[in-house]
Design a protein around this motif. Structure first.
Motif, PDB file in Angstrom:
ATOM      1  N   ARG A   1      -4.272-115.445 -30.510  1.00  0.00           N
ATOM      2  CA  ARG A   1      -2.998-116.373 -29.941  1.00  0.00           C
ATOM      3  C   ARG A   1      -3.745-117.587 -29.259  1.00  0.00           C
ATOM      4  N   ALA A   2      -5.085-117.920 -29.476  1.00  0.00           N
ATOM      5  CA  ALA A   2      -5.733-119.037 -28.764  1.00  0.00           C
ATOM      6  C   ALA A   2      -5.076-120.217 -29.148  1.00  0.00           C
ATOM      7  N   LEU A   3      -4.805-120.585 -30.173  1.00  0.00           N
ATOM      8  CA  LEU A   3      -4.341-121.888 -30.302  1.00  0.00           C
ATOM      9  C   LEU A   3      -2.912-122.066 -30.032  1.00  0.00           C
ATOM     10  N   GLU A   4      -2.006-120.933 -30.439  1.00  0.00           N
ATOM     11  CA  GLU A   4      -0.636-120.868 -29.838  1.00  0.00           C
ATOM     12  C   GLU A   4      -0.382-121.192 -28.215  1.00  0.00           C
ATOM     13  N   LEU A   5      -1.467-120.573 -27.604  1.00  0.00           N
ATOM     14  CA  LEU A   5      -1.287-120.686 -26.260  1.00  0.00           C
ATOM     15  C   LEU A   5      -2.200-121.690 -25.484  1.00  0.00           C
ATOM     16  N   ALA A   6      -2.835-122.469 -26.366  1.00  0.00           N
ATOM     17  CA  ALA A   6      -3.544-123.445 -25.777  1.00  0.00           C
ATOM     18  C   ALA A   6      -2.804-124.689 -25.474  1.00  0.00           C
ATOM     19  N   SER A   7      -3.206-125.784 -24.880  1.00  0.00           N
ATOM     20  CA  SER A   7      -2.501-126.904 -24.406  1.00  0.00           C
ATOM     21  C   SER A   7      -1.927-127.716 -25.606  1.00  0.00           C
ATOM     22  N   VAL A   8      -0.934-128.447 -25.356  1.00  0.00           N
ATOM     23  CA  VAL A   8      -0.350-129.406 -26.406  1.00  0.00           C
ATOM     24  C   VAL A   8      -1.405-130.269 -27.291  1.00  0.00           C
ATOM     25  N   ALA A   9      -2.279-130.605 -26.331  1.00  0.00           N
ATOM     26  CA  ALA A   9      -3.186-131.598 -26.806  1.00  0.00           C
ATOM     27  C   ALA A   9      -4.024-131.008 -27.847  1.00  0.00           C
ATOM     28  N   ALA A  10      -4.448-129.664 -27.574  1.00  0.00           N
ATOM     29  CA  ALA A  10      -5.277-128.838 -28.288  1.00  0.00           C
ATOM     30  C   ALA A  10      -4.423-128.639 -29.821  1.00  0.00           C
ATOM     31  N   GLN A  11      -3.162-128.127 -29.515  1.00  0.00           N
ATOM     32  CA  GLN A  11      -2.275-127.700 -30.888  1.00  0.00           C
ATOM     33  C   GLN A  11      -2.173-129.148 -31.670  1.00  0.00           C
ATOM     34  N   ARG A  12      -1.986-130.171 -31.034  1.00  0.00           N
ATOM     35  CA  ARG A  12      -1.784-131.225 -31.720  1.00  0.00           C
ATOM     36  C   ARG A  12      -3.157-131.786 -32.611  1.00  0.00           C
ATOM     37  N   ARG A  13      -4.170-131.474 -32.077  1.00  0.00           N
ATOM     38  CA  ARG A  13      -5.431-131.961 -32.561  1.00  0.00           C
ATOM     39  C   ARG A  13      -5.784-130.869 -33.709  1.00  0.00           C
ATOM     40  N   TYR A  14      -5.816-129.636 -33.648  1.00  0.00           N
ATOM     41  CA  TYR A  14      -6.367-128.750 -34.407  1.00  0.00           C
ATOM     42  C   TYR A  14      -5.149-128.269 -35.604  1.00  0.00           C
ATOM     43  N   GLY A  15      -5.332-128.348 -36.734  1.00  0.00           N
ATOM     44  CA  GLY A  15      -4.398-127.968 -37.812  1.00  0.00           C
ATOM     45  C   GLY A  15      -4.603-126.538 -37.946  1.00  0.00           C
ATOM     46  N   HIS A  16      -5.607-125.804 -37.920  1.00  0.00           N
ATOM     47  CA  HIS A  16      -5.722-124.497 -38.142  1.00  0.00           C
ATOM     48  C   HIS A  16      -7.027-123.841 -37.084  1.00  0.00           C
ATOM     49  N   ILE A  17      -6.906-122.590 -37.051  1.00  0.00           N
ATOM     50  CA  ILE A  17      -7.527-122.028 -35.900  1.00  0.00           C
ATOM     51  C   ILE A  17      -8.897-122.052 -36.097  1.00  0.00           C
ATOM     52  N   TRP A  18      -9.654-122.412 -37.352  1.00  0.00           N
ATOM     53  CA  TRP A  18     -11.073-122.505 -37.293  1.00  0.00           C
ATOM     54  C   TRP A  18     -11.537-123.850 -37.201  1.00  0.00           C
ATOM     55  N   ALA A  19     -10.522-124.915 -36.879  1.00  0.00           N
ATOM     56  CA  ALA A  19     -11.043-126.211 -36.810  1.00  0.00           C
ATOM     57  C   ALA A  19     -11.858-126.494 -35.527  1.00  0.00           C
ATOM     58  N   PRO A  20     -11.231-125.923 -34.384  1.00  0.00           N
ATOM     59  CA  PRO A  20     -11.993-125.940 -33.224  1.00  0.00           C
ATOM     60  C   PRO A  20     -13.511-125.600 -33.448  1.00  0.00           C
ATOM     61  N   ALA A  21     -13.820-124.400 -34.254  1.00  0.00           N
ATOM     62  CA  ALA A  21     -15.203-123.846 -34.277  1.00  0.00           C
ATOM     63  C   ALA A  21     -16.015-124.877 -35.063  1.00  0.00           C
ATOM     64  N   GLU A  22     -15.534-125.789 -35.951  1.00  0.00           N
ATOM     65  CA  GLU A  22     -16.122-126.577 -36.602  1.00  0.00           C
ATOM     66  C   GLU A  22     -16.415-127.856 -35.566  1.00  0.00           C
ATOM     67  N   GLU A  23     -15.381-128.177 -34.681  1.00  0.00           N
ATOM     68  CA  GLU A  23     -15.613-129.450 -33.894  1.00  0.00           C
ATOM     69  C   GLU A  23     -16.931-128.812 -32.779  1.00  0.00           C
ATOM     70  N   LEU A  24     -16.785-127.679 -32.379  1.00  0.00           N
ATOM     71  CA  LEU A  24     -17.833-126.927 -31.349  1.00  0.00           C
ATOM     72  C   LEU A  24     -19.274-127.146 -32.079  1.00  0.00           C
ATOM     73  N   LEU A  25     -19.296-126.558 -33.340  1.00  0.00           N
ATOM     74  CA  LEU A  25     -20.571-126.761 -34.063  1.00  0.00           C
ATOM     75  C   LEU A  25     -21.114-128.378 -34.246  1.00  0.00           C
ATOM     76  N   SER A  26     -20.226-129.313 -34.413  1.00  0.00           N
ATOM     77  CA  SER A  26     -20.651-130.590 -34.534  1.00  0.00           C
ATOM     78  C   SER A  26     -21.168-131.244 -33.492  1.00  0.00           C
ATOM     79  N   ARG A  27     -20.858-130.464 -32.081  1.00  0.00           N
ATOM     80  CA  ARG A  27     -21.334-130.995 -31.027  1.00  0.00           C
ATOM     81  C   ARG A  27     -22.693-130.387 -30.434  1.00  0.00           C
TER      82      ARG A  27
END
Length: 214
Positions: free
Chosen positions: A19-45
């Motif tokens: 439930r990481a994305l479900e319980l994350a901030s509104v900004a995070a929910q709006r930014r990420y369309g699916h749960i693995w999108a944050p992983a891709e962003e982290l790797l890009s950084r």
């Protein structure tokens, strides 16, 4: 080949808390369309990490990243995720990933500090404390330990203790290397020429291979 290491890292060492994305901030929910999108962003950084460092990371028994809605932090001991016990875990907040990239990478800095210092042993010393898993890394650790007392950490947490100094300097290097070079040029140069250098890892691997032959 370098791409293979990144793929392995994503598959074997990056996880998503329930439930990481479900319980994350509104900004995070709006930014990420699916749960693995944050992983891709982290790797890009983390693209400035050389393949040798990623390979070293994969060779350690522990060393995981968990994307979570909780505050970003590092846990050296076991962390239970979905009934699986993980050791040496950087917990990265989805909110930090969106709103404060530097803070999102600090736990990764603590994780690598631990792995490079002692392989992630629960009570082992960190690279930032002058330790190192082999002679090449020990020399890096000694240099970091000499830099910390100079007081050039870029913010208050980086000046409080060696672990914070390394983790936060590492994070700033990935986020804004030019700024680190301005506020702490010696640390920027050290990172650039050692653990964040492709040449450093190639030289280390050759040295270790020679020791095996001898």
């Amino acid at each position: 080949m370098e791409t293979d290491y990144w793929d392995q890292l994503k598959r074997a060492r990056i996880h998503v808390a329930s439930r990481a994305l479900e319980l994350a901030s509104v900004a995070a929910q709006r930014r990420y369309g699916h749960i693995w999108a944050p992983a891709e962003e982290l790797l890009s950084r983390m693209t400035l990490l050389p393949a040798g460092l990623v390979q070293f990371w994969l060779g350690c028994p522990g060393g995981h990243i968990v994307l979570t809605h909780h505050p970003s932090h590092y846990e050296a001991a076991d962390h239970v995720l979905k009934r699986r016990s993980l050791r040496n875990v950087a917990l990265v907040s989805l909110s930090d990933l969106v709103e404060d990239p530097l803070e999102s990478l600090v736990p990764v800095g603590h994780l690598l500090d631990h792995l490079l210092g002692c392989g992630g042993a629960e009570h082992g010393s960190r690279l930032s404390e002058g330790s190192g898993l082999d002679s090449s890394l020990q020399e890096v650790g000694k240099r970091i330990a000499r830099l910390f007392p100079l007081g050039y950490g870029f913010d208050a947490p980086a000046r409080q203790e060696p672990r914070g100094y390394f983790a936060r300097s590492f994070s700033l290097y990935l986020c804004d290397r030019e700024r680190l070079n301005i506020v702490d040029p010696q640390m920027e140069r050290l990172l650039r020429n050692t653990v964040l250098s492709k040449a450093f890892w190639m030289s280390r691997d050759k040295h270790l291979a020679l020791q095996v032959v001898l």
